[in-house]
Design a protein around this motif. Sequence first.
Motif, PDB file in Angstrom:
ATOM      1  N   THR A   1       8.940 -21.034  20.939  1.00  0.00           N
ATOM      2  CA  THR A   1       8.140 -19.969  21.233  1.00  0.00           C
ATOM      3  C   THR A   1       6.788 -20.594  21.459  1.00  0.00           C
ATOM      4  O   THR A   1       6.161 -20.148  22.402  1.00  0.00           O
ATOM      5  CB  THR A   1       7.980 -18.742  20.107  1.00  0.00           C
ATOM      6  OG1 THR A   1       9.176 -18.423  19.742  1.00  0.00           O
ATOM      7  CG2 THR A   1       7.076 -17.783  20.172  1.00  0.00           C
ATOM      8  N   SER A   2       6.332 -21.551  20.718  1.00  0.00           N
ATOM      9  CA  SER A   2       5.037 -22.073  20.837  1.00  0.00           C
ATOM     10  C   SER A   2       5.043 -22.887  22.379  1.00  0.00           C
ATOM     11  O   SER A   2       4.040 -22.866  23.080  1.00  0.00           O
ATOM     12  CB  SER A   2       4.762 -22.991  19.998  1.00  0.00           C
ATOM     13  OG  SER A   2       5.494 -24.236  20.010  1.00  0.00           O
ATOM     14  N   ALA A   3       6.305 -23.482  22.644  1.00  0.00           N
ATOM     15  CA  ALA A   3       6.275 -24.292  24.067  1.00  0.00           C
ATOM     16  C   ALA A   3       6.060 -23.000  25.069  1.00  0.00           C
ATOM     17  O   ALA A   3       5.182 -23.378  26.277  1.00  0.00           O
ATOM     18  CB  ALA A   3       7.742 -24.715  24.069  1.00  0.00           C
ATOM     19  N   LEU A   4       6.409 -21.762  25.034  1.00  0.00           N
ATOM     20  CA  LEU A   4       6.416 -20.668  26.293  1.00  0.00           C
ATOM     21  C   LEU A   4       4.852 -20.387  26.266  1.00  0.00           C
ATOM     22  O   LEU A   4       4.230 -20.228  27.230  1.00  0.00           O
ATOM     23  CB  LEU A   4       7.238 -19.494  25.705  1.00  0.00           C
ATOM     24  CG  LEU A   4       7.131 -18.260  26.597  1.00  0.00           C
ATOM     25  CD1 LEU A   4       7.175 -18.713  28.090  1.00  0.00           C
ATOM     26  CD2 LEU A   4       7.824 -17.165  26.315  1.00  0.00           C
ATOM     27  N   VAL A   5       4.419 -20.300  24.624  1.00  0.00           N
ATOM     28  CA  VAL A   5       2.984 -19.660  24.916  1.00  0.00           C
ATOM     29  C   VAL A   5       1.950 -20.983  25.484  1.00  0.00           C
ATOM     30  O   VAL A   5       0.900 -20.683  26.111  1.00  0.00           O
ATOM     31  CB  VAL A   5       2.468 -19.653  23.349  1.00  0.00           C
ATOM     32  CG1 VAL A   5       0.855 -19.497  23.149  1.00  0.00           C
ATOM     33  CG2 VAL A   5       3.179 -18.209  22.675  1.00  0.00           C
ATOM     34  N   MET A   6       2.459 -22.108  25.017  1.00  0.00           N
ATOM     35  CA  MET A   6       1.439 -23.437  25.672  1.00  0.00           C
ATOM     36  C   MET A   6       1.643 -23.285  27.287  1.00  0.00           C
ATOM     37  O   MET A   6       0.615 -23.732  27.762  1.00  0.00           O
ATOM     38  CB  MET A   6       2.019 -24.655  25.164  1.00  0.00           C
ATOM     39  CG  MET A   6       1.703 -24.947  23.750  1.00  0.00           C
ATOM     40  SD  MET A   6       2.302 -26.714  23.230  1.00  0.00           S
ATOM     41  CE  MET A   6       3.880 -26.502  23.205  1.00  0.00           C
ATOM     42  N   LEU A   7       2.865 -23.169  27.663  1.00  0.00           N
ATOM     43  CA  LEU A   7       3.101 -22.935  28.923  1.00  0.00           C
ATOM     44  C   LEU A   7       2.114 -22.164  29.774  1.00  0.00           C
ATOM     45  O   LEU A   7       1.321 -22.508  30.880  1.00  0.00           O
ATOM     46  CB  LEU A   7       4.609 -22.875  29.230  1.00  0.00           C
ATOM     47  CG  LEU A   7       4.949 -22.708  30.987  1.00  0.00           C
ATOM     48  CD1 LEU A   7       4.729 -24.093  31.491  1.00  0.00           C
ATOM     49  CD2 LEU A   7       6.298 -22.177  30.981  1.00  0.00           C
ATOM     50  N   VAL A   8       1.995 -20.984  29.250  1.00  0.00           N
ATOM     51  CA  VAL A   8       1.393 -19.795  29.976  1.00  0.00           C
ATOM     52  C   VAL A   8      -0.111 -20.095  29.819  1.00  0.00           C
ATOM     53  O   VAL A   8      -1.033 -20.147  30.636  1.00  0.00           O
ATOM     54  CB  VAL A   8       1.752 -18.322  29.467  1.00  0.00           C
ATOM     55  CG1 VAL A   8       0.755 -17.518  30.164  1.00  0.00           C
ATOM     56  CG2 VAL A   8       3.139 -18.246  29.865  1.00  0.00           C
ATOM     57  N   ASN A   9      -0.440 -20.272  28.526  1.00  0.00           N
ATOM     58  CA  ASN A   9      -1.941 -20.638  28.454  1.00  0.00           C
ATOM     59  C   ASN A   9      -2.411 -21.641  29.087  1.00  0.00           C
ATOM     60  O   ASN A   9      -3.760 -21.879  29.596  1.00  0.00           O
ATOM     61  CB  ASN A   9      -2.177 -20.883  26.757  1.00  0.00           C
ATOM     62  CG  ASN A   9      -2.288 -19.565  25.950  1.00  0.00           C
ATOM     63  OD1 ASN A   9      -2.186 -18.691  26.512  1.00  0.00           O
ATOM     64  ND2 ASN A   9      -1.950 -19.609  24.853  1.00  0.00           N
ATOM     65  N   ALA A  10      -1.759 -23.020  28.904  1.00  0.00           N
ATOM     66  CA  ALA A  10      -2.061 -24.118  29.611  1.00  0.00           C
ATOM     67  C   ALA A  10      -2.222 -23.902  31.152  1.00  0.00           C
ATOM     68  O   ALA A  10      -3.139 -24.633  31.852  1.00  0.00           O
ATOM     69  CB  ALA A  10      -1.251 -25.471  29.306  1.00  0.00           C
ATOM     70  N   ALA A  11      -1.333 -23.328  31.790  1.00  0.00           N
ATOM     71  CA  ALA A  11      -1.247 -22.851  33.345  1.00  0.00           C
ATOM     72  C   ALA A  11      -2.378 -22.306  33.725  1.00  0.00           C
ATOM     73  O   ALA A  11      -3.263 -22.344  34.571  1.00  0.00           O
ATOM     74  CB  ALA A  11       0.063 -22.113  33.683  1.00  0.00           C
ATOM     75  N   PHE A  12      -2.939 -20.994  32.722  1.00  0.00           N
ATOM     76  CA  PHE A  12      -3.877 -20.196  32.995  1.00  0.00           C
ATOM     77  C   PHE A  12      -5.325 -21.211  32.880  1.00  0.00           C
ATOM     78  O   PHE A  12      -6.224 -20.945  33.746  1.00  0.00           O
ATOM     79  CB  PHE A  12      -3.686 -19.106  32.168  1.00  0.00           C
ATOM     80  CG  PHE A  12      -5.157 -17.901  32.495  1.00  0.00           C
ATOM     81  CD1 PHE A  12      -5.063 -17.574  33.633  1.00  0.00           C
ATOM     82  CD2 PHE A  12      -5.814 -17.614  31.545  1.00  0.00           C
ATOM     83  CE1 PHE A  12      -6.283 -16.619  34.117  1.00  0.00           C
ATOM     84  CE2 PHE A  12      -6.986 -16.689  31.753  1.00  0.00           C
ATOM     85  CZ  PHE A  12      -7.008 -15.954  33.140  1.00  0.00           C
ATOM     86  N   ALA A  13      -5.179 -21.891  31.797  1.00  0.00           N
ATOM     87  CA  ALA A  13      -6.597 -22.602  31.671  1.00  0.00           C
ATOM     88  C   ALA A  13      -6.846 -23.690  32.558  1.00  0.00           C
ATOM     89  O   ALA A  13      -7.936 -23.870  33.099  1.00  0.00           O
ATOM     90  CB  ALA A  13      -6.485 -23.334  30.273  1.00  0.00           C
ATOM     91  N   THR A  14      -5.644 -24.219  33.126  1.00  0.00           N
ATOM     92  CA  THR A  14      -5.703 -25.312  34.456  1.00  0.00           C
ATOM     93  C   THR A  14      -6.190 -24.602  35.548  1.00  0.00           C
ATOM     94  O   THR A  14      -7.025 -25.098  36.352  1.00  0.00           O
ATOM     95  CB  THR A  14      -4.437 -25.882  34.550  1.00  0.00           C
ATOM     96  OG1 THR A  14      -3.948 -26.669  33.242  1.00  0.00           O
ATOM     97  CG2 THR A  14      -4.493 -27.047  35.617  1.00  0.00           C
TER      98      THR A  14
END
Length: 266
Positions: free
Chosen positions: A47-60
């Motif tokens: 679950t944290s991998a999915l959260v990281m994926l979306v958060n990191a993509a948006f922040a990038t």
Amino acid sequence: MVLLGVGLLTGVTTVLFGFGGGFVAVPVVVWANAALGADAMRVATATSALVMLVNAAFATAVTPRHVLAALRSSGTLLLLLAVGAAAGALATRHAPAGQAHWGFVVYVALTIVDLLLRPGFLRPGRPGGKVAKSREVARPLPAVLGAPIGAVAAFLGVGGSVMTVPALRRAGHPMRVATALANPLTLAIALPATALSLHGTDTVAAHAHPHLVGLVDLRAAGALLAGALPVIAVLRRRPPRIPDRAYAWAYLALLGVVELAMLLAG
């Protein structure tokens, strides 16, 4: 509501510390899925991998281009991060249930000790003990680090920033740049880890509940992201001004809080 509140925190940590939700989210998702028993850590990591994926993509996406330019020649590093992450995510599916949890605890503890005792993070310096007068010229992160960083990050669910921020800092970047660059590096790790996690595994079949897709708890991920994304948008527009040394200490303090949370969750 607890997950939404932690989502707000992961939004702050994504922008300020480069933590896309990984080790900040893992303890609370373990708690939220306590009914899964030993499999709760696997679900939390996925679950944290999915959260990281979306958060990191948006922040990038909302990071200034001149900051991201520091990764212009890092294609090999990003590829190896993704390869390592795929291997780490596969290993998680076959490892004993408690291994990732205690591996997480041990790794973060070792990181805290390293940041406290070894020069280069709290006390930026050069070989020979000379303090750097300027941090404007920074070295690139060695590509060879990509595979091990990706594998450990995906296996433990800590997020690549636990390793990349200290490495970028010691390479000569100030904290505000090191934490910003951690997001695209985390994105390279989270993408293959999330893809594999969504395919799931039979280890949680006996405990399956309607919110699980593969190993990902979509309800928990949705609540975390609902809290995080608006915060990322606001803080990227108006980032707080924090002195570099205080910034480094705050990063270290957050590691300590998460270590305590994981010990209590165990």
